[in-house]
Design a protein around this motif. Structure first.
Motif, short mmCIF file in Angstrom:
data_model
loop_
_atom_site.label_atom_id
_atom_site.label_comp_id
_atom_site.label_asym_id
_atom_site.label_seq_id
_atom_site.Cartn_x
_atom_site.Cartn_y
_atom_site.Cartn_z
N TYR A 175 -3.06 -4.85 -9.26
CA TYR A 175 -4.40 -4.76 -9.84
C TYR A 175 -4.26 -4.57 -11.34
CZ TYR A 175 -5.49 -3.89 -4.94
OH TYR A 175 -5.59 -4.00 -3.59
N ILE A 176 -4.95 -5.41 -12.10
CA ILE A 176 -4.89 -5.32 -13.55
C ILE A 176 -6.30 -5.06 -14.09
CG2 ILE A 176 -4.28 -6.52 -15.69
CD1 ILE A 176 -2.31 -8.20 -14.00
N LYS A 206 -0.92 -0.08 -8.56
CA LYS A 206 -0.34 -0.44 -7.28
C LYS A 206 -0.70 0.67 -6.31
CE LYS A 206 3.77 -2.65 -9.18
NZ LYS A 206 5.16 -2.99 -8.90
N ALA A 207 -0.81 0.32 -5.04
CA ALA A 207 -1.12 1.31 -4.02
C ALA A 207 0.09 1.51 -3.12
CB ALA A 207 -2.31 0.86 -3.20
N PHE A 208 0.48 2.77 -2.93
CA PHE A 208 1.58 3.14 -2.04
C PHE A 208 1.00 3.88 -0.85
CE2 PHE A 208 3.43 2.79 -6.23
CZ PHE A 208 4.62 2.11 -6.00
N ALA A 238 6.40 1.44 -14.52
CA ALA A 238 6.34 2.89 -14.73
C ALA A 238 5.69 3.56 -13.53
CB ALA A 238 5.57 3.20 -16.00
N ILE A 239 4.79 2.86 -12.87
CA ILE A 239 4.14 3.39 -11.68
C ILE A 239 5.18 3.66 -10.59
CG2 ILE A 239 2.50 2.85 -9.83
CD1 ILE A 239 1.09 1.01 -11.94
N ALA A 288 9.97 9.34 -8.31
CA ALA A 288 10.24 10.73 -8.71
C ALA A 288 9.52 11.70 -7.78
CB ALA A 288 9.82 10.96 -10.16
N GLU A 289 8.27 11.39 -7.42
CA GLU A 289 7.53 12.23 -6.48
C GLU A 289 8.23 12.34 -5.13
OE1 GLU A 289 3.69 10.39 -6.02
OE2 GLU A 289 2.93 11.19 -7.93
#
Length: 168
Positions: free
Chosen positions: A27-28, A36-38, A65-66, A72-73
């Motif tokens: 999505y831009i 982006k959806a995780f 970067a997303i 990292a989370e």
């Protein structure tokens, strides 16, 4: 789908991102911001892999970067972005962790994943992967990319591991 492979020796799970950990949509926003959806269910199970001595690894062709933030989370330290030759990077990772390809499970959804898939001991794809990948893999998930396919695979690996650990 019947699995005729012993999964108890899997010690690393390698994942593609777009179309696997996400639904493949990017999505831009009007100011160029990218989203982006995780899937939270994938993330929950990814966080449990250390209990099963399975190393999570991400190898993707895009830079994001997303993705860095999400990894990292989830405490995923093996994150390799902007990769053209995934197999070359996977070779290096496996060597560094003193593993063999038979100890690696791979999940991806597109043609650029096939070379790695064929090298690994076990491979899977989301239900909505491209046909060439579906024809290549050991296991086709019931769920689509970004909708729990990674969790489905991890649950399969964990169940197989529990069975192998309890068998004399």
């Amino acid at each position: 789908m019947m699995i005729n492979k012993d999964l108890s020796n899997i010690r690393m799970l390698v994942m593609d991102v777009d179309g696997t950990l996400t639904d493949g949509k990017i999505y831009i926003g009007e100011h160029g911001e990218i989203f982006k959806a995780f899937n939270v269910k994938d993330g929950y199970r990814l966080n449990s892999l250390d209990k099963y001595s399975i190393i999570p690894v991400i190898i993707t062709g895009r830079n994001s970067a997303i993705l860095s933030r999400r990894a990292a989370e989830l405490n995923i330290s093996e994150v390799h972005q902007g990769i053209d030759n995934k197999l070359e990077v996977l070779d290096e990772i496996i060597d560094r962790h003193n593993l063999k390809y038979e100890n690696v499970a791979y999940i991806g959804d597109d043609i650029n994943d096939i070379e790695c898939m064929k090298a690994c001991g076990f491979n899977a794809c989301p239900a909505d992967a491209v046909q060439e990948v579906i024809q290549t893999v050991d296991y086709v998930c019931k769920l689509n990319g970004g909708e729990g396919a990674v969790r489905e695979l991890i649950d399969l690996l964990i169940v197989k591991e529990k069975i192998a650990l309890s068998t004399p």
